[in-house]
Write a protein that holds these residues in place. Structure first.
Motif, PDB file in Angstrom:
ATOM      1  N   VAL A 153       0.848  -1.129  -0.005  1.00  0.00           N
ATOM      2  CA  VAL A 153      -0.142  -0.027   0.138  1.00  0.00           C
ATOM      3  C   VAL A 153       0.796   1.153   0.012  1.00  0.00           C
ATOM      4  O   VAL A 153       0.626   2.447  -0.703  1.00  0.00           O
ATOM      5  CB  VAL A 153      -0.831  -0.066   1.378  1.00  0.00           C
ATOM      6  N   LEU A 154       1.876   1.098   0.846  1.00  0.00           N
ATOM      7  CA  LEU A 154       2.773   2.353   0.852  1.00  0.00           C
ATOM      8  C   LEU A 154       3.589   2.705  -0.637  1.00  0.00           C
ATOM      9  O   LEU A 154       3.787   3.632  -1.112  1.00  0.00           O
ATOM     10  CB  LEU A 154       3.914   2.254   1.889  1.00  0.00           C
ATOM     11  N   THR A 155       3.923   1.507  -1.233  1.00  0.00           N
ATOM     12  CA  THR A 155       4.492   1.794  -2.792  1.00  0.00           C
ATOM     13  C   THR A 155       3.240   2.367  -3.533  1.00  0.00           C
ATOM     14  O   THR A 155       3.659   3.191  -4.379  1.00  0.00           O
ATOM     15  CB  THR A 155       4.727   0.322  -3.184  1.00  0.00           C
ATOM     16  N   MET A 156       2.083   1.899  -3.433  1.00  0.00           N
ATOM     17  CA  MET A 156       0.997   2.683  -4.224  1.00  0.00           C
ATOM     18  C   MET A 156       1.070   4.100  -4.082  1.00  0.00           C
ATOM     19  O   MET A 156       0.991   4.851  -4.884  1.00  0.00           O
ATOM     20  CB  MET A 156      -0.242   1.829  -4.211  1.00  0.00           C
ATOM     21  N   ILE A 157       1.092   4.404  -2.612  1.00  0.00           N
ATOM     22  CA  ILE A 157       1.155   5.759  -2.435  1.00  0.00           C
ATOM     23  C   ILE A 157       2.192   6.621  -2.895  1.00  0.00           C
ATOM     24  O   ILE A 157       2.296   7.752  -3.311  1.00  0.00           O
ATOM     25  CB  ILE A 157       0.890   6.125  -0.754  1.00  0.00           C
ATOM     26  N   ARG A 158       3.540   6.219  -2.869  1.00  0.00           N
ATOM     27  CA  ARG A 158       4.555   6.547  -3.301  1.00  0.00           C
ATOM     28  C   ARG A 158       4.535   6.761  -4.864  1.00  0.00           C
ATOM     29  O   ARG A 158       4.970   7.683  -5.384  1.00  0.00           O
ATOM     30  CB  ARG A 158       5.901   5.746  -2.781  1.00  0.00           C
ATOM     31  N   ASP A 159       3.942   5.722  -5.408  1.00  0.00           N
ATOM     32  CA  ASP A 159       3.887   6.137  -6.822  1.00  0.00           C
ATOM     33  C   ASP A 159       2.670   7.009  -7.157  1.00  0.00           C
ATOM     34  O   ASP A 159       3.016   7.844  -8.300  1.00  0.00           O
ATOM     35  CB  ASP A 159       3.342   4.878  -7.452  1.00  0.00           C
ATOM     36  N   LEU A 160       1.787   7.282  -6.636  1.00  0.00           N
ATOM     37  CA  LEU A 160       0.937   8.332  -6.910  1.00  0.00           C
ATOM     38  C   LEU A 160       1.486   9.595  -6.543  1.00  0.00           C
ATOM     39  O   LEU A 160       1.265  10.820  -7.140  1.00  0.00           O
ATOM     40  CB  LEU A 160      -0.301   8.331  -5.720  1.00  0.00           C
ATOM     41  N   LYS A 161       2.314   9.975  -5.536  1.00  0.00           N
ATOM     42  CA  LYS A 161       3.356  11.011  -5.359  1.00  0.00           C
ATOM     43  C   LYS A 161       4.034  11.434  -6.676  1.00  0.00           C
ATOM     44  O   LYS A 161       4.031  12.685  -7.107  1.00  0.00           O
ATOM     45  CB  LYS A 161       4.173  11.030  -4.241  1.00  0.00           C
ATOM     46  N   GLY A 162       4.679  10.334  -7.183  1.00  0.00           N
ATOM     47  CA  GLY A 162       5.447  10.382  -8.412  1.00  0.00           C
ATOM     48  C   GLY A 162       4.534  11.031  -9.480  1.00  0.00           C
ATOM     49  O   GLY A 162       4.927  11.661 -10.385  1.00  0.00           O
ATOM     50  N   GLU A 163       3.502  10.891  -9.391  1.00  0.00           N
ATOM     51  CA  GLU A 163       2.503  11.140 -10.476  1.00  0.00           C
ATOM     52  C   GLU A 163       1.792  12.671 -10.208  1.00  0.00           C
ATOM     53  O   GLU A 163       1.054  13.133 -11.033  1.00  0.00           O
ATOM     54  CB  GLU A 163       1.329  10.216 -10.732  1.00  0.00           C
ATOM     55  N   ARG A 215       8.412  10.583   6.623  1.00  0.00           N
ATOM     56  CA  ARG A 215       9.730  10.975   6.433  1.00  0.00           C
ATOM     57  C   ARG A 215       9.943  10.714   4.858  1.00  0.00           C
ATOM     58  O   ARG A 215      10.593  11.687   4.380  1.00  0.00           O
ATOM     59  CB  ARG A 215      10.487  10.161   7.441  1.00  0.00           C
ATOM     60  N   GLN A 216       9.704   9.664   4.462  1.00  0.00           N
ATOM     61  CA  GLN A 216      10.092   9.323   3.017  1.00  0.00           C
ATOM     62  C   GLN A 216       9.304   9.909   2.111  1.00  0.00           C
ATOM     63  O   GLN A 216       9.818  10.557   1.044  1.00  0.00           O
ATOM     64  CB  GLN A 216      10.043   7.991   2.899  1.00  0.00           C
ATOM     65  N   VAL A 217       8.041  10.109   2.309  1.00  0.00           N
ATOM     66  CA  VAL A 217       7.279  10.452   1.150  1.00  0.00           C
ATOM     67  C   VAL A 217       6.598  11.977   1.330  1.00  0.00           C
ATOM     68  O   VAL A 217       6.176  12.488   0.260  1.00  0.00           O
ATOM     69  CB  VAL A 217       5.910   9.449   0.967  1.00  0.00           C
ATOM     70  N   ALA A 218       6.443  12.285   2.461  1.00  0.00           N
ATOM     71  CA  ALA A 218       5.570  13.731   2.511  1.00  0.00           C
ATOM     72  C   ALA A 218       6.612  14.751   2.218  1.00  0.00           C
ATOM     73  O   ALA A 218       7.746  14.731   2.439  1.00  0.00           O
ATOM     74  CB  ALA A 218       5.268  13.845   4.100  1.00  0.00           C
ATOM     75  N   ASP A 219       6.176  15.886   1.554  1.00  0.00           N
ATOM     76  CA  ASP A 219       7.075  17.202   1.432  1.00  0.00           C
ATOM     77  C   ASP A 219       6.660  17.961   2.781  1.00  0.00           C
ATOM     78  O   ASP A 219       7.794  18.786   3.106  1.00  0.00           O
ATOM     79  CB  ASP A 219       5.973  17.975   0.277  1.00  0.00           C
ATOM     80  N   ARG A 220       5.737  18.007   3.406  1.00  0.00           N
ATOM     81  CA  ARG A 220       5.707  18.611   4.655  1.00  0.00           C
ATOM     82  C   ARG A 220       5.066  17.632   5.830  1.00  0.00           C
ATOM     83  O   ARG A 220       4.181  16.827   5.275  1.00  0.00           O
ATOM     84  CB  ARG A 220       4.847  19.830   4.623  1.00  0.00           C
ATOM     85  N   GLY A 235       6.891  21.256   9.115  1.00  0.00           N
ATOM     86  CA  GLY A 235       7.886  21.587   8.397  1.00  0.00           C
ATOM     87  C   GLY A 235       8.471  20.538   7.293  1.00  0.00           C
ATOM     88  O   GLY A 235       7.769  19.439   7.426  1.00  0.00           O
ATOM     89  N   PRO A 236       9.273  20.578   6.835  1.00  0.00           N
ATOM     90  CA  PRO A 236       9.812  19.256   5.846  1.00  0.00           C
ATOM     91  C   PRO A 236      10.247  18.239   7.024  1.00  0.00           C
ATOM     92  O   PRO A 236      10.627  18.409   7.964  1.00  0.00           O
ATOM     93  CB  PRO A 236      11.216  19.807   5.312  1.00  0.00           C
ATOM     94  N   PRO A 237      10.138  17.179   6.389  1.00  0.00           N
ATOM     95  CA  PRO A 237      10.185  15.748   7.328  1.00  0.00           C
ATOM     96  C   PRO A 237      11.624  15.706   8.199  1.00  0.00           C
ATOM     97  O   PRO A 237      11.554  15.567   9.394  1.00  0.00           O
ATOM     98  CB  PRO A 237      10.189  14.761   6.227  1.00  0.00           C
ATOM     99  N   ASP A 238      12.581  16.021   7.385  1.00  0.00           N
ATOM    100  CA  ASP A 238      13.997  16.043   7.835  1.00  0.00           C
ATOM    101  C   ASP A 238      14.166  17.089   9.194  1.00  0.00           C
ATOM    102  O   ASP A 238      14.664  16.548  10.289  1.00  0.00           O
ATOM    103  CB  ASP A 238      15.072  16.325   7.035  1.00  0.00           C
ATOM    104  N   GLN A 239      13.628  18.385   8.894  1.00  0.00           N
ATOM    105  CA  GLN A 239      13.487  19.168  10.218  1.00  0.00           C
ATOM    106  C   GLN A 239      12.741  18.813  11.226  1.00  0.00           C
ATOM    107  O   GLN A 239      12.992  18.762  12.368  1.00  0.00           O
ATOM    108  CB  GLN A 239      13.154  20.538   9.175  1.00  0.00           C
ATOM    109  N   LEU A 240      11.500  18.357  10.991  1.00  0.00           N
ATOM    110  CA  LEU A 240      10.620  17.981  11.845  1.00  0.00           C
ATOM    111  C   LEU A 240      10.869  16.977  12.922  1.00  0.00           C
ATOM    112  O   LEU A 240      10.751  16.929  13.913  1.00  0.00           O
ATOM    113  CB  LEU A 240       9.112  17.853  11.483  1.00  0.00           C
ATOM    114  N   PHE A 241      11.440  15.984  12.252  1.00  0.00           N
ATOM    115  CA  PHE A 241      11.682  14.606  12.858  1.00  0.00           C
ATOM    116  C   PHE A 241      13.092  14.859  13.367  1.00  0.00           C
ATOM    117  O   PHE A 241      13.351  14.073  14.356  1.00  0.00           O
ATOM    118  CB  PHE A 241      11.659  13.455  11.674  1.00  0.00           C
ATOM    119  N   GLY A 242      14.039  15.479  12.772  1.00  0.00           N
ATOM    120  CA  GLY A 242      15.505  15.714  13.103  1.00  0.00           C
ATOM    121  C   GLY A 242      15.494  16.656  14.167  1.00  0.00           C
ATOM    122  O   GLY A 242      16.623  16.526  15.157  1.00  0.00           O
TER     123      GLY A 242
END
Length: 246
Positions: free
Chosen positions: A176-186, A201-206, A219-226
């Motif tokens: 399911v996560l792969t499908m969502i990642r593909d939708l983001k790519g589209e 963290r991998q798929v979100a822009d924010r 914020g961006p994933p790296d900023q908010l999680f890091g």
């Protein structure tokens, strides 16, 4: 902005679930909502799709004030797809019939056209051979992918995903996560409430951390999680890390 929520307030009895919440989502953006259970993530998505009536504030979709009581809510919902953690597929209908029900009955598309589009989507998500199956013959991951396809066949401007992996066995989450990642790519614009922090963290822009019915930090994933700025965000993420979910 495709979506603009301003000052949203939603109360259930004595419980204030949304308390002046603000959120904006740009076209092609993927926004992940995180937060403790009961923080208001699911309620926010249901309000955006007009399944819950807000008590105060406004929601605009492509500039249209969709919480205006004069708005045709059914037409608004045609532009917003929503998928829940429970698949909500009709058990007595085949996969193809589940997907084409709304396009044919609600949107009045020719049955052949709706079926062709449904089969195209099923092929894209690796389920071309499942069109004639009934939901109980599918795995949980396959059922959830069918539920997402059902939301996509109407070509929504915005896709809302509410904990779509929560009901799945761990080994089925990935498909399911792969499908969502593909939708983001589209370029699909999505707002997803999730407990899958690694995926967010991998798929979100924010990423938006919701606490007390408001977006406390974003914020961006790296900023908010890091390097989160708010003590409450740091406390929440520390518990997530302790539980091995990030």
């Amino acid at each position: 902005m495709i979506l603009s929520c301003r000052g949203l307030r939603k109360v259930f009895g004595p419980n204030v679930v949304l308390d002046g919440l603000d959120l904006e989502v740009a076209e092609h953006e993927v926004v992940a909502l995180i937060g403790a259970s009961g923080s208001g993530k699911s309620t926010l998505l249901r309000c955006v799709n007009l399944l819950e009536e807000i008590d105060d504030g406004t929601i605009h979709l492509d500039g249209q004030h969709i919480t205006d009581p004069r708005v045709n809510q059914d037409k608004v919902r045609q532009r917003i797809g929503i998928v829940f953690q429970s698949y909500n597929l009709f058990p007595h209908m085949t996969v193809l019939d589940n997907i084409t029900l709304a396009p044919v009955r609600v949107h009045k598309r020719p049955a052949k056209q709706a079926a062709a589009q449904a089969r195209e989507w099923l092929a894209r998500v690796g389920l071309a051979d499942k069109a004639g199956e009934y939901p109980d013959r599918l795995s949980g991951g396959q059922q959830q992918r069918v539920a997402i396809v059902r939301a996509l066949v109407n070509s929504p401007r915005l896709l809302l995903l509410d904990e779509v992996t929560s009901a799945l066995d761990p080994e089925l989450v990935g498909e399911v996560l792969t499908m969502i990642r593909d939708l983001k790519g589209e370029g699909m614009t999505m707002v997803l409430a999730t407990h899958e922090m690694g995926f967010a963290r991998q798929v979100a822009d924010r990423v938006c951390f919701i606490d007390g019915g408001r977006v406390l930090e974003q914020g961006p994933p790296d900023q908010l999680f890091g390097d989160p700025a708010e003590p409450r965000t740091r406390q929440f993420l520390a518990r997530i890390i302790e539980a091995g979910r990030l």
